[in-house]
Design a protein around this motif. Structure first.
Motif, mmCIF file in Angstrom:
data_model
loop_
_atom_site.group_PDB
_atom_site.id
_atom_site.type_symbol
_atom_site.label_atom_id
_atom_site.label_comp_id
_atom_site.label_asym_id
_atom_site.label_seq_id
_atom_site.Cartn_x
_atom_site.Cartn_y
_atom_site.Cartn_z
ATOM 1 N N TYR A 136 -44.282 -39.161 -34.250
ATOM 2 C CA TYR A 136 -42.917 -39.567 -33.923
ATOM 3 C C TYR A 136 -42.302 -40.401 -35.049
ATOM 4 C CZ TYR A 136 -43.558 -38.013 -29.100
ATOM 5 O OH TYR A 136 -43.775 -37.261 -27.982
ATOM 6 N N THR A 137 -43.126 -41.226 -35.700
ATOM 7 C CA THR A 137 -42.622 -42.046 -36.795
ATOM 8 C C THR A 137 -42.217 -41.190 -37.985
ATOM 9 O OG1 THR A 137 -44.076 -43.853 -36.093
ATOM 10 C CG2 THR A 137 -43.113 -44.022 -38.283
ATOM 11 N N VAL A 138 -43.011 -40.153 -38.270
ATOM 12 C CA VAL A 138 -42.648 -39.221 -39.341
ATOM 13 C C VAL A 138 -41.299 -38.582 -39.046
ATOM 14 C CG1 VAL A 138 -43.244 -37.029 -40.443
ATOM 15 C CG2 VAL A 138 -45.019 -38.749 -40.059
ATOM 16 N N ILE A 139 -41.104 -38.183 -37.799
ATOM 17 C CA ILE A 139 -39.816 -37.599 -37.408
ATOM 18 C C ILE A 139 -38.687 -38.609 -37.610
ATOM 19 C CG2 ILE A 139 -38.482 -36.694 -35.462
ATOM 20 C CD1 ILE A 139 -41.113 -35.590 -34.341
ATOM 21 N N THR A 140 -38.928 -39.856 -37.197
ATOM 22 C CA THR A 140 -37.907 -40.892 -37.307
ATOM 23 C C THR A 140 -37.561 -41.190 -38.760
ATOM 24 O OG1 THR A 140 -38.744 -41.897 -35.271
ATOM 25 C CG2 THR A 140 -37.310 -43.254 -36.652
ATOM 26 N N VAL A 141 -38.591 -41.352 -39.600
ATOM 27 C CA VAL A 141 -38.361 -41.646 -41.017
ATOM 28 C C VAL A 141 -37.628 -40.491 -41.702
ATOM 29 C CG1 VAL A 141 -39.502 -42.038 -43.233
ATOM 30 C CG2 VAL A 141 -40.303 -43.235 -41.187
ATOM 31 N N THR A 142 -38.017 -39.266 -41.360
ATOM 32 C CA THR A 142 -37.375 -38.096 -41.958
ATOM 33 C C THR A 142 -35.907 -38.014 -41.562
ATOM 34 O OG1 THR A 142 -39.463 -36.865 -41.929
ATOM 35 C CG2 THR A 142 -37.445 -35.586 -42.156
ATOM 36 N N LEU A 143 -35.624 -38.185 -40.272
ATOM 37 C CA LEU A 143 -34.230 -38.152 -39.815
ATOM 38 C C LEU A 143 -33.414 -39.265 -40.453
ATOM 39 C CD1 LEU A 143 -34.662 -37.385 -35.996
ATOM 40 C CD2 LEU A 143 -33.731 -35.865 -37.751
ATOM 41 N N SER A 144 -34.019 -40.452 -40.539
ATOM 42 C CA SER A 144 -33.314 -41.584 -41.143
ATOM 43 C C SER A 144 -32.955 -41.307 -42.596
ATOM 44 C CB SER A 144 -34.178 -42.843 -41.045
ATOM 45 O OG SER A 144 -33.532 -43.949 -41.630
ATOM 46 N N SER A 145 -33.901 -40.772 -43.359
ATOM 47 C CA SER A 145 -33.645 -40.461 -44.766
ATOM 48 C C SER A 145 -32.552 -39.400 -44.904
ATOM 49 C CB SER A 145 -34.931 -39.985 -45.444
ATOM 50 O OG SER A 145 -35.916 -41.011 -45.421
ATOM 51 N N VAL A 146 -32.584 -38.416 -44.028
ATOM 52 C CA VAL A 146 -31.569 -37.350 -44.073
ATOM 53 C C VAL A 146 -30.183 -37.906 -43.759
ATOM 54 C CG1 VAL A 146 -30.772 -35.230 -42.947
ATOM 55 C CG2 VAL A 146 -33.180 -35.483 -43.576
ATOM 56 N N PHE A 147 -30.090 -38.724 -42.707
ATOM 57 C CA PHE A 147 -28.795 -39.300 -42.341
ATOM 58 C C PHE A 147 -28.275 -40.223 -43.440
ATOM 59 C CE2 PHE A 147 -29.731 -37.717 -38.160
ATOM 60 C CZ PHE A 147 -28.492 -37.589 -37.525
ATOM 61 N N ILE A 148 -29.158 -41.038 -44.016
ATOM 62 C CA ILE A 148 -28.741 -41.933 -45.099
ATOM 63 C C ILE A 148 -28.216 -41.141 -46.291
ATOM 64 C CG2 ILE A 148 -29.623 -43.553 -46.843
ATOM 65 C CD1 ILE A 148 -31.480 -44.665 -44.665
ATOM 66 N N HIS A 149 -28.851 -40.008 -46.551
ATOM 67 C CA HIS A 149 -28.460 -39.200 -47.709
ATOM 68 C C HIS A 149 -27.104 -38.523 -47.505
ATOM 69 C CE1 HIS A 149 -29.330 -37.021 -51.428
ATOM 70 N NE2 HIS A 149 -28.831 -35.946 -50.836
ATOM 71 N N PHE A 150 -26.834 -38.066 -46.300
ATOM 72 C CA PHE A 150 -25.649 -37.244 -46.083
ATOM 73 C C PHE A 150 -24.450 -37.993 -45.494
ATOM 74 C CE2 PHE A 150 -28.938 -33.935 -46.303
ATOM 75 C CZ PHE A 150 -28.335 -33.075 -47.223
ATOM 76 N N ILE A 151 -24.687 -39.140 -44.863
ATOM 77 C CA ILE A 151 -23.547 -39.936 -44.382
ATOM 78 C C ILE A 151 -22.984 -40.725 -45.559
ATOM 79 C CG2 ILE A 151 -22.842 -41.875 -42.939
ATOM 80 C CD1 ILE A 151 -24.730 -40.935 -40.817
ATOM 81 N N PRO A 152 -21.713 -40.531 -45.900
ATOM 82 C CA PRO A 152 -21.157 -41.202 -47.091
ATOM 83 C C PRO A 152 -20.965 -42.695 -46.861
ATOM 84 C CG PRO A 152 -19.441 -40.021 -45.911
ATOM 85 C CD PRO A 152 -20.737 -39.654 -45.234
ATOM 86 N N SER A 153 -21.046 -43.458 -47.951
ATOM 87 C CA SER A 153 -20.791 -44.900 -47.880
ATOM 88 C C SER A 153 -19.308 -45.146 -47.604
ATOM 89 C CB SER A 153 -21.193 -45.581 -49.190
ATOM 90 O OG SER A 153 -22.590 -45.481 -49.402
ATOM 91 N N PHE A 154 -19.054 -46.177 -46.814
ATOM 92 C CA PHE A 154 -17.672 -46.515 -46.470
ATOM 93 C C PHE A 154 -17.560 -48.031 -46.413
ATOM 94 C CE2 PHE A 154 -14.170 -47.351 -43.527
ATOM 95 C CZ PHE A 154 -13.175 -46.558 -44.078
ATOM 96 N N THR A 155 -16.615 -48.598 -47.132
ATOM 97 C CA THR A 155 -16.453 -50.054 -47.219
ATOM 98 C C THR A 155 -15.576 -50.552 -46.081
ATOM 99 O OG1 THR A 155 -16.691 -49.988 -49.621
ATOM 100 C CG2 THR A 155 -15.724 -51.976 -48.658
#
Length: 292
Positions: free
Chosen positions: A92-111
């Motif tokens: 489950y942790t592998v799934i969580t870390v993978t999803l987190s990395s994917v979301f961080i990569h594709f969600i753009p930064s916004f100030t």
């Protein structure tokens, strides 16, 4: 009875996967909406990943994305989780870390704000909410949370307090490399995050369940098999109104086991009278079940 337990397992699986998605979204929002725009370094491995990303330009000539450094840093800790905490927990942790990395990569930064204090406080609150919700659901967000869980299993200390110690070392590194003001902003983030984590993650809180039932053998056997909890049995109790022959069972469960406990009691003896006392203190041997 078998179908009831099977439904319980499906519910737990759905809850864990949902928690992975929730954490992935919250962590990416905290990082891309608060930490990165405010130049605030997060707690734990996420903060270390930010540091490595910042200095990567001087090392390799370009900035390595935080999502990549975060995933790489988690790999050895996932091995520790596999060996010392639990295999299903690690999956489950592998799934969580993978999803987190994917979301961080594709969600753009916004100030949302350029004020580092605002970013530190609200970013820490969002991140702490994600970590606490993930841990409460029986999964880890990875990073130093894995180390904290392992130490808590050995010492019984609260996760937020343990994380505060580990994270302090990481922000000192940020202060040395980039300036002491960044250390203080990050310390504020860590404090807020740890407080929110402890407020949400209540698995370590213990509850006493007193059960008045006509089926003491079945209840005792099921609680032992499904929750791995011992039960003290007081026989020859009598109902004050019905004068039925009853048994009183006493057991200690954790906050995280309460929903499973309630579901089990509903299925095997819906007529039982159950009283719950929260936040009890326990002296003697009490083993927390392995995270799964």
């Amino acid at each position: 009875m078998i179908n009831a337990i099977k439904n319980l397992s499906i519910e737990k699986l759905t809850q864990k996967l949902s928690a992975s998605v929730v954490y992935a979204i919250l962590s990416s929002v905290a990082l891309n909406f608060f930490f990165q725009p405010g130049h605030v370094y997060s707690s734990g491995i996420t903060g270390l990943a930010q540091i490595l990303t910042t200095i990567s330009y001087n090392v390799v000539g370009r900035n390595i994305p935080v999502s990549i450094t975060l995933y790489a840093l988690n790999l050895p800790l996932l091995i520790l989780a596999w060996l010392k905490i639990g295999k299903r927990f690690t999956i489950y942790t592998v799934i969580t870390v993978t999803l987190s990395s994917v979301f961080i990569h594709f969600i753009p930064s916004f100030t949302l704000s350029t004020d580092p204090i605002i970013n530190a406080v609200f970013g820490g609150a969002v991140m702490g909410s994600g970590i606490g919700y993930a841990l409460r659901s029986g999964i880890s967000s990875g990073g130093t949370d894995i180390v904290s869980l392992y130490v808590r299993k050995k010492t019984g200390r609260q996760v937020g307090h343990i994380s505060l110690i580990f994270n302090g070392v990481i922000v000192i590194i940020a202060g040395v490399l980039f300036g002491w003001q960044y250390m203080f902003y990050s310390l504020l983030t860590i404090f807020v995050s740890s407080r929110v984590t402890d407020a949400i993650y209540t698995k370590q809180k213990k509850m006493q369940a007193t059960i008045v039932t006509k089926k003491p053998e079945l209840v005792t056997k099921t609680l032992h098999e499904k929750l791995h909890r011992g039960v003290t049995v007081v026989n020859s109790a009598e109902g004050g109104y019905t004068h039925d022959n009853l048994s009183v069972l006493i057991t200690i469960i954790t906050q995280a086991e309460y929903q499973d406990f309630k579901y089990i009691m509903k299925k095997i003896d819906p007529t039982a009278f159950v009283s719950i006392a929260e936040n009890v203190k326990v002296l003697g041997r009490f083993v927390e079940d392995e995270a799964v």
